[in-house]
Enzyme design. Structure first.
Site, mmCIF file in Angstrom:
data_model
loop_
_atom_site.group_PDB
_atom_site.id
_atom_site.type_symbol
_atom_site.label_atom_id
_atom_site.label_comp_id
_atom_site.label_asym_id
_atom_site.label_seq_id
_atom_site.Cartn_x
_atom_site.Cartn_y
_atom_site.Cartn_z
ATOM 1 N N ASP A 1 33.405 31.853 -25.894
ATOM 2 C CA ASP A 1 35.050 32.105 -25.580
ATOM 3 C C ASP A 1 35.178 32.616 -24.170
ATOM 4 O O ASP A 1 36.178 32.632 -23.573
ATOM 5 C CB ASP A 1 35.638 32.982 -26.829
ATOM 6 C CG ASP A 1 34.721 34.504 -26.728
ATOM 7 O OD1 ASP A 1 33.888 34.537 -25.992
ATOM 8 O OD2 ASP A 1 35.175 35.344 -27.496
ATOM 9 N N GLU A 2 33.999 33.196 -23.645
ATOM 10 C CA GLU A 2 34.135 33.460 -22.258
ATOM 11 C C GLU A 2 34.253 32.652 -21.302
ATOM 12 O O GLU A 2 34.850 33.143 -20.060
ATOM 13 C CB GLU A 2 32.519 34.513 -21.994
ATOM 14 C CG GLU A 2 32.622 35.506 -23.203
ATOM 15 C CD GLU A 2 31.363 36.483 -22.657
ATOM 16 O OE1 GLU A 2 31.219 36.812 -21.577
ATOM 17 O OE2 GLU A 2 30.832 37.043 -23.682
ATOM 18 N N TYR B 1 27.370 34.730 -16.189
ATOM 19 C CA TYR B 1 26.991 34.039 -17.311
ATOM 20 C C TYR B 1 27.999 33.052 -17.748
ATOM 21 O O TYR B 1 27.749 31.701 -18.086
ATOM 22 C CB TYR B 1 26.957 35.178 -18.367
ATOM 23 C CG TYR B 1 26.941 34.633 -19.894
ATOM 24 C CD1 TYR B 1 25.963 33.903 -20.482
ATOM 25 C CD2 TYR B 1 28.083 35.010 -20.756
ATOM 26 C CE1 TYR B 1 25.990 33.207 -21.666
ATOM 27 C CE2 TYR B 1 28.315 34.264 -21.962
ATOM 28 C CZ TYR B 1 27.248 33.435 -22.589
ATOM 29 O OH TYR B 1 27.190 33.181 -23.852
HETATM 30 P P1 NAD Z 1 19.735 34.630 -27.458
HETATM 31 O O1 NAD Z 1 19.540 35.339 -26.136
HETATM 32 O O2 NAD Z 1 19.461 35.535 -28.767
HETATM 33 O O3 NAD Z 1 18.872 33.495 -27.759
HETATM 34 C C1 NAD Z 1 18.450 32.567 -26.719
HETATM 35 C C2 NAD Z 1 17.476 31.807 -27.055
HETATM 36 O O4 NAD Z 1 17.282 30.726 -26.054
HETATM 37 C C3 NAD Z 1 16.247 32.716 -27.253
HETATM 38 O O5 NAD Z 1 15.256 32.217 -28.062
HETATM 39 C C4 NAD Z 1 15.462 32.310 -25.741
HETATM 40 O O6 NAD Z 1 14.057 32.203 -25.793
HETATM 41 C C5 NAD Z 1 15.916 30.703 -25.642
HETATM 42 N N1 NAD Z 1 15.718 30.234 -24.290
HETATM 43 C C6 NAD Z 1 16.284 30.883 -23.092
HETATM 44 N N2 NAD Z 1 16.000 30.032 -22.012
HETATM 45 C C7 NAD Z 1 15.451 28.960 -22.481
HETATM 46 C C8 NAD Z 1 14.868 27.987 -21.695
HETATM 47 N N3 NAD Z 1 14.930 27.791 -20.470
HETATM 48 N N4 NAD Z 1 14.083 27.053 -22.622
HETATM 49 C C9 NAD Z 1 14.037 27.119 -24.031
HETATM 50 N N5 NAD Z 1 14.486 28.076 -24.482
HETATM 51 C C10 NAD Z 1 15.294 28.979 -23.886
HETATM 52 O O7 NAD Z 1 21.349 33.972 -27.744
HETATM 53 P P2 NAD Z 1 22.199 33.844 -28.809
HETATM 54 O O8 NAD Z 1 23.146 35.275 -28.891
HETATM 55 O O9 NAD Z 1 21.447 33.429 -29.931
HETATM 56 O O10 NAD Z 1 23.219 32.898 -28.198
HETATM 57 C C11 NAD Z 1 22.917 31.365 -28.656
HETATM 58 C C12 NAD Z 1 24.029 30.634 -27.939
HETATM 59 O O11 NAD Z 1 25.251 30.947 -28.646
HETATM 60 C C13 NAD Z 1 23.746 30.881 -26.280
HETATM 61 O O12 NAD Z 1 24.095 29.318 -25.815
HETATM 62 C C14 NAD Z 1 25.160 31.616 -26.372
HETATM 63 O O13 NAD Z 1 25.669 31.176 -24.843
HETATM 64 C C15 NAD Z 1 26.132 31.056 -27.338
HETATM 65 N N6 NAD Z 1 27.192 32.144 -27.814
HETATM 66 C C16 NAD Z 1 26.590 33.414 -28.128
HETATM 67 C C17 NAD Z 1 27.471 34.552 -28.686
HETATM 68 C C18 NAD Z 1 27.112 35.613 -29.127
HETATM 69 O O14 NAD Z 1 27.909 36.641 -29.349
HETATM 70 N N7 NAD Z 1 25.565 35.954 -29.312
HETATM 71 C C19 NAD Z 1 28.804 34.074 -28.693
HETATM 72 C C20 NAD Z 1 29.071 32.875 -28.351
HETATM 73 C C21 NAD Z 1 28.315 31.667 -27.868
#
Ligand code: NAD
Length: 358
Positions: free
Chosen positions: A151-152, A175
């Site tokens: 959403d950001e 981000y």
């Molecule tokens: P997280 O930080 O917990 O997990 C990210 C994962 O990606 C980790 O396991 C990390 O090791 C892996 N990673 C990072 N860089 C990498 C690379 N270069 N190659 C391979 N793997 C890599 O994140 P999350 O909270 O699980 O979010 C997952 C997705 O959801 C993201 O794209 C984030 O933008 C999106 N998102 C998250 C939220 C939230 O509330 N957490 C909300 C909306 C969208």
């Protein structure tokens, strides 16, 4: 018709990705193969999927079963690795979670966000577009690249209103800007090369397996460990919260039935001021840990605000509801209770609040 047989999940060792993979095998009775490509940054943990590995990973081969879960420690920016993974597993679907995901870290060091979120996404898109090209030069239509956005990308709202899928992008942190850039690349590959894509934008997730630098796991672990509870600014910033299972059910629905080229908002329709949410979490966590909530309240510390801190996010998710019949299923109080008891039971999830924002 999408094949959805050999799915590449990127970032599957992180918070939402690991919950997604578990959900696919446990709740959806998924019968295909999942390849989890994750380079295991500080936020990724293979243990998050130890149960899935034991049931569907390499050890099942000894008992005569077919392995259906594969972990590849790989960086999405590495083109050769991505190409090899596509070939080896004959990937027909990409669900792209991998990202640098913490706004504070993006303020301290934006480069890693541009590398993974922008360059990494472009590497995956390009790998997919070549691997999925038919001999006649036309891209296959039984494949899909699903981008997990946020959403950001829409920016910050005032006191009322909500963002729809038609709202303009106005990212305000490195981000959010890196995620917005990735989304634009995804749509550009769709319009320019005909790559079948979908995008989902979700609000703040909560649930098990989140790295405890984010608000909820941080405060739960800090209450458990008797540490201070940091709150940005005046604590009146408003966020919408959704239980991670409701998010991933929506993703699976979009991947199965969403319109190619379509973008969908996913929301808990559950807005909380940070400070009010903190009081609620104190109440639940103190009860779970046998602490006096009044003592815990005294550990709240207001810290200087995050630069460019967005005031309010809210998403209109009526498109997802009307078009695909999705709705939220987890009541907030119940979801919070589950989350609190998960973190209270996990000593290994030590809280981290070590950033100084310059
Ligand atoms: P997280 O930080 O917990 O997990 C990210 C994962 O990606 C980790 O396991 C990390 O090791 C892996 N990673 C990072 N860089 C990498 C690379 N270069 N190659 C391979 N793997 C890599 O994140 P999350 O909270 O699980 O979010 C997952 C997705 O959801 C993201 O794209 C984030 O933008 C999106 N998102 C998250 C939220 C939230 O509330 N957490 C909300 C909306 C969208």
């Amino acid at each position: 018709m999408r094949r959805l047989t050999n799915i590449l999940v990127t970032g599957g060792a992180g918070f939402i990705g690991s919950n997604f993979i578990r959900y696919l095998f446990e709740k959806e009775g998924f019968s295909g193969t999942v390849v989890n490509a994750d380079c295991l940054t500080y936020a990724g943990k293979e243990e998050n999927l130890a149960d899935v590995e034991a049931q569907f990973g390499k050890t099942v081969v000894d008992s005569g079963a077919t392995q259906r879960y594969f972990f590849e420690k790989a960086d999405i920016c590495n083109r050769d690795r991505m190409e090899r993974i596509f070939r080896q597993y004959d990937i027909d679907t990409v669900i792209h979670f991998a990202a640098e995901s913490h706004v504070d870290r993006s303020i301290c060091g934006p480069e890693a966000f541009i590398r993974t979120n922008v360059m990494g996404t472009q590497t995956l898109l390009d790998t997919a577009r070549f691997y999925w090209l038919r001999k006649d030069g036309v891209l296959r239509d039984d494949v899909l690249f699903h981008q997990i956005s946020t959403d950001e990308v829409y920016g910050s709202l005032g006191i009322d209103g909500s963002f729809t899928e038609e709202s303009p992008y106005e990212p305000r942190s490195p981000y959010a800007a890196s995620k917005a850039a990735a989304d634009h690349l995804v749509m550009a590959y769709h319009y320019t090369y005909g790559l079948p894509v979908t995008i989902s934008h979700c609000s703040n997730n909560y649930g098990p397996c989140q790295f405890p630098e984010k608000f909820l796991p941080l405060v739960i672990s800090n209450i458990r460990d008797g540490k201070e509870l940091p709150v940005y600014g005046d604590g009146r910033n408003i966020r919408d919260w959704i239980y991670v299972d409701d998010h991933i059910r929506a993703v699976w629905l979009i991947v199965n039935k969403g319109k190619t080229g379509g973008r969908y908002n996913i929301s808990g329709e559950n807005e909380w001021r940070n400070i009010d949410l903190l009081h609620k979490v104190i109440e639940l966590t103190a009860a779970e840990c046998g602490l006096n909530p009044l003592d815990v309240e005294k550990t709240i510390r207001f810290v200087s605000d995050r630069p460019g801190h967005d005031r309010r996010y809210a998403l209109d998710c009526s498109k997802l509801k009307d078009e695909l019949g999705w709705k939220q299923t987890v009541n907030f109080e119940e979801g919070l209770r589950r989350t609190v008891s998960w973190y209270v039971g996990k000593d290994k999830y030590q809280s981290v609040f070590s950033f100084s924002i310059r």
